[in-house]
Design a protein around this motif. Structure first.
Motif, short mmCIF file in Angstrom:
data_model
loop_
_atom_site.label_atom_id
_atom_site.label_comp_id
_atom_site.label_asym_id
_atom_site.label_seq_id
_atom_site.Cartn_x
_atom_site.Cartn_y
_atom_site.Cartn_z
N ASP A 210 0.86 -1.18 0.00
CA ASP A 210 0.00 0.00 0.00
C ASP A 210 0.90 1.24 0.00
O ASP A 210 2.12 1.14 0.14
CB ASP A 210 -0.97 -0.01 1.19
CG ASP A 210 -0.26 -0.03 2.53
OD1 ASP A 210 0.70 0.75 2.72
OD2 ASP A 210 -0.66 -0.81 3.41
N VAL A 211 0.31 2.41 -0.16
CA VAL A 211 1.08 3.64 -0.32
C VAL A 211 1.95 3.93 0.91
O VAL A 211 3.12 4.29 0.77
CB VAL A 211 0.15 4.83 -0.63
CG1 VAL A 211 0.92 6.14 -0.64
CG2 VAL A 211 -0.53 4.64 -1.98
N THR B 236 6.08 3.88 -9.14
CA THR B 236 4.68 3.94 -9.56
C THR B 236 4.56 4.31 -11.02
O THR B 236 3.55 4.05 -11.65
CB THR B 236 3.89 4.95 -8.72
OG1 THR B 236 4.50 6.24 -8.83
CG2 THR B 236 3.83 4.53 -7.26
N GLN C 233 1.26 9.22 -6.69
CA GLN C 233 1.63 7.95 -6.08
C GLN C 233 0.43 7.02 -6.14
O GLN C 233 -0.56 7.22 -5.45
CB GLN C 233 2.06 8.15 -4.63
CG GLN C 233 3.32 8.95 -4.51
CD GLN C 233 3.74 9.12 -3.07
OE1 GLN C 233 3.06 8.67 -2.16
NE2 GLN C 233 4.84 9.79 -2.87
N ILE C 234 0.54 6.02 -6.98
CA ILE C 234 -0.54 5.05 -7.13
C ILE C 234 0.03 3.67 -6.88
O ILE C 234 0.96 3.25 -7.54
CB ILE C 234 -1.17 5.11 -8.53
CG1 ILE C 234 -1.82 6.47 -8.73
CG2 ILE C 234 -2.17 3.99 -8.72
CD1 ILE C 234 -2.45 6.66 -10.07
N ALA C 235 -0.51 3.00 -5.89
CA ALA C 235 -0.11 1.63 -5.60
C ALA C 235 -1.36 0.90 -5.11
O ALA C 235 -2.23 1.49 -4.49
CB ALA C 235 0.97 1.59 -4.53
N GLU D 234 6.06 4.09 0.89
CA GLU D 234 6.85 5.24 1.34
C GLU D 234 7.94 4.82 2.31
O GLU D 234 9.08 5.27 2.21
CB GLU D 234 5.95 6.29 1.97
CG GLU D 234 5.09 7.01 0.94
CD GLU D 234 4.10 7.97 1.55
OE1 GLU D 234 3.94 8.00 2.79
OE2 GLU D 234 3.45 8.69 0.77
N PRO E 148 9.32 7.32 -4.24
CA PRO E 148 8.20 6.41 -4.55
C PRO E 148 7.73 6.52 -6.00
O PRO E 148 7.36 5.52 -6.62
CB PRO E 148 7.10 6.84 -3.59
CG PRO E 148 7.83 7.45 -2.44
CD PRO E 148 9.03 8.12 -3.05
N SER E 149 7.77 7.71 -6.57
CA SER E 149 7.30 7.90 -7.94
C SER E 149 8.13 7.10 -8.94
O SER E 149 7.66 6.80 -10.04
CB SER E 149 7.30 9.38 -8.32
OG SER E 149 8.61 9.92 -8.25
#
Length: 105
Positions: free
Chosen positions: A43-44, A62, A68-70, A48, A58-59
């Motif tokens: 998960d986000v 993704t 930020q999409i997870a 992180e 993080p980007s």
């Protein structure tokens, strides 16, 4: 790189360090670390923490710039669909910003 590459990077950085010790450093449970190393998508919040430990943005994983999409369950949406959705969101955001600038607001 995408979020699927996270497991290999974690395993490489962890090296001979045990799962429990590495998970404690990262701030996640050992079972979560094991799942990510086996290819599960975090998960986000977990992403992180893992990225902070890896010293990566993080980007980078993704594939969507500053968004930020997870997804917790990688079967919920294929990565190509997530990227397409993110591209759509970015395009809509840019168009909205351009329209606001054109109106002077």
């Amino acid at each position: 790189m995408d979020v699927g590459d996270l497991g290999a990077l974690l395993s490489r950085k962890r090296g001979n360090q045990g799962v429990r010790a590495a998970a404690k450093e990262i701030g996640i449970s050992p079972s979560t670390l094991s799942r990510i190393e086996k290819g599960h998508v975090p998960d986000v919040g977990t992403l992180e923490k893992v990225c902070a430990w890896l010293e990566e943005e993080p980007s980078k994983f993704t594939g969507v710039g500053n968004l930020q999409i997870a997804f917790k369950n990688k079967k919920a949406m294929p990565p190509t669909t997530a990227r397409s959705l993110a591209n759509l969101i970015e395009a809509a955001s840019k168009q909205f910003a351009d329209e606001v600038d054109a109106r002077g607001h």
